[in-house]
Design an enzyme around this catalytic site. Sequence first.
Site, mmCIF file in Angstrom:
data_model
loop_
_atom_site.group_PDB
_atom_site.id
_atom_site.type_symbol
_atom_site.label_atom_id
_atom_site.label_comp_id
_atom_site.label_asym_id
_atom_site.label_seq_id
_atom_site.Cartn_x
_atom_site.Cartn_y
_atom_site.Cartn_z
ATOM 1 N N SER A 158 40.791 47.456 30.754
ATOM 2 C CA SER A 158 40.124 48.477 31.560
ATOM 3 C C SER A 158 40.154 49.834 30.872
ATOM 4 C CB SER A 158 40.854 48.567 32.900
ATOM 5 O OG SER A 158 40.515 49.743 33.576
ATOM 6 N N TYR A 176 48.423 49.827 37.916
ATOM 7 C CA TYR A 176 47.330 48.927 37.520
ATOM 8 C C TYR A 176 47.002 49.126 36.039
ATOM 9 C CZ TYR A 176 42.523 47.664 36.554
ATOM 10 O OH TYR A 176 41.402 47.178 35.943
ATOM 11 N N LYS A 201 47.658 46.673 32.557
ATOM 12 C CA LYS A 201 46.657 46.249 31.564
ATOM 13 C C LYS A 201 47.092 46.671 30.157
ATOM 14 C CE LYS A 201 43.608 44.181 34.114
ATOM 15 N NZ LYS A 201 43.229 42.767 33.890
#
Length: 343
Positions: free
Chosen positions: A129, A153, A157
């Site tokens: 991302s 989050y 990643k």
Amino acid sequence: MPGRTTVLVTGGAGFIGSHTCVELLDHGYDVVVVDDYSNSSPGALERVAKIAARPPVAVHEIDLLDRRALSRVFDEHHIDAVIHFAAKKAVGESVELPVEYYDTNVGGTTALLRAMHDHGVHRLVFSSSCSIYGNATKVPLTEEDPAGPTNPYATSKWLCEQVLADTCRHLPRLSVLVLRYFNPVGAHPSGLLGEVPRGAVPNNVMPYLARVAAGRLPKLSVFGDDYPTTDGTGVRDYIHVMDVAEGHRVALEHLVGENGMRVFNLGTGQGTSVLELVAAFQRASGTSIPYEITGRRPGDVPALVADPSAVARAWNWTTTRDLTAMCEDVWRFQELNPSGYPN
Ligand code: UD1
């Protein structure tokens, strides 16, 4: 990679996963899906089969952290390559539930790597991302710009990327492509497949806009108009989900004969402000979208735009669908499926 290649797609019933399944089936790949339906539904895979006129070879409803079940999937099918989408992806939720995010996103990735290694599968496309860039100080962003994730989050990643890079250093047969998506939106042009966010109120701007346009939500809150951008509202690089799906199919073709890990941005290179997006959606849908400017959303950054030139050079590939197509396809899906997929 020739046809009749079997690709395992984790999270294949999700928004990006389901569109990628269509793209793979349309190009002659066989697809095996793993999904726990924690943020998706079997209805999406029924639509995939309808659009592609053939279903995935198999769908396994399992959690990647169930190592025995995952191992059985690899025992049952001859897997040539894996595309790993399955993950939790809500930034706000990740701040509340960091352990769940690390467990699912990092633990899921290591469980998958373990199963791949045990079964002699060496090709992986990993879903990362643009959020790993954090508070970017410049646009557009190249893959060499520093990471600085600002929430669990994004950190999950970033950690996955580190694990994959280091594993590649030690297992020379492994071939990994990491794709850092900017803001995937849009829907399949058939109107059969799209984004179905859980819950009554979507977090992301595009599904929210679609519901306001349909009269299902009263108005859009525009989170801040005092950013250092052209009109003061947040700027993002929206990319059509079918371009994201196509990017994965092209990535698979480039996994063959390579080893080690490469990282690419997946974006269009075009920045769009929230107000520009509202205007584009109004034009595409023929509706009028009420909105009000409210305060900034905590954790938001002013602008995130990709420099997509590395992928263009490496693969001779660029995105082709513009903002109008993104809005028209979302609107078609919204009108045809006001309540998402049937249960
Ligand atoms: C975030 C994550 C991204 C993740 C994506 C999907 C970051 C930096 N980005 O993207 O990694 O893949 O969610 O989960 O953490 N906006 C409004 N009103 C709304 C909703 C949004 O004005 O009701 C604005 C936001 O302030 C932002 C833009 O619209 O400027 C896009 O927001 P959103 O769709 O939520 O995506 P990101 O936050 O960019």
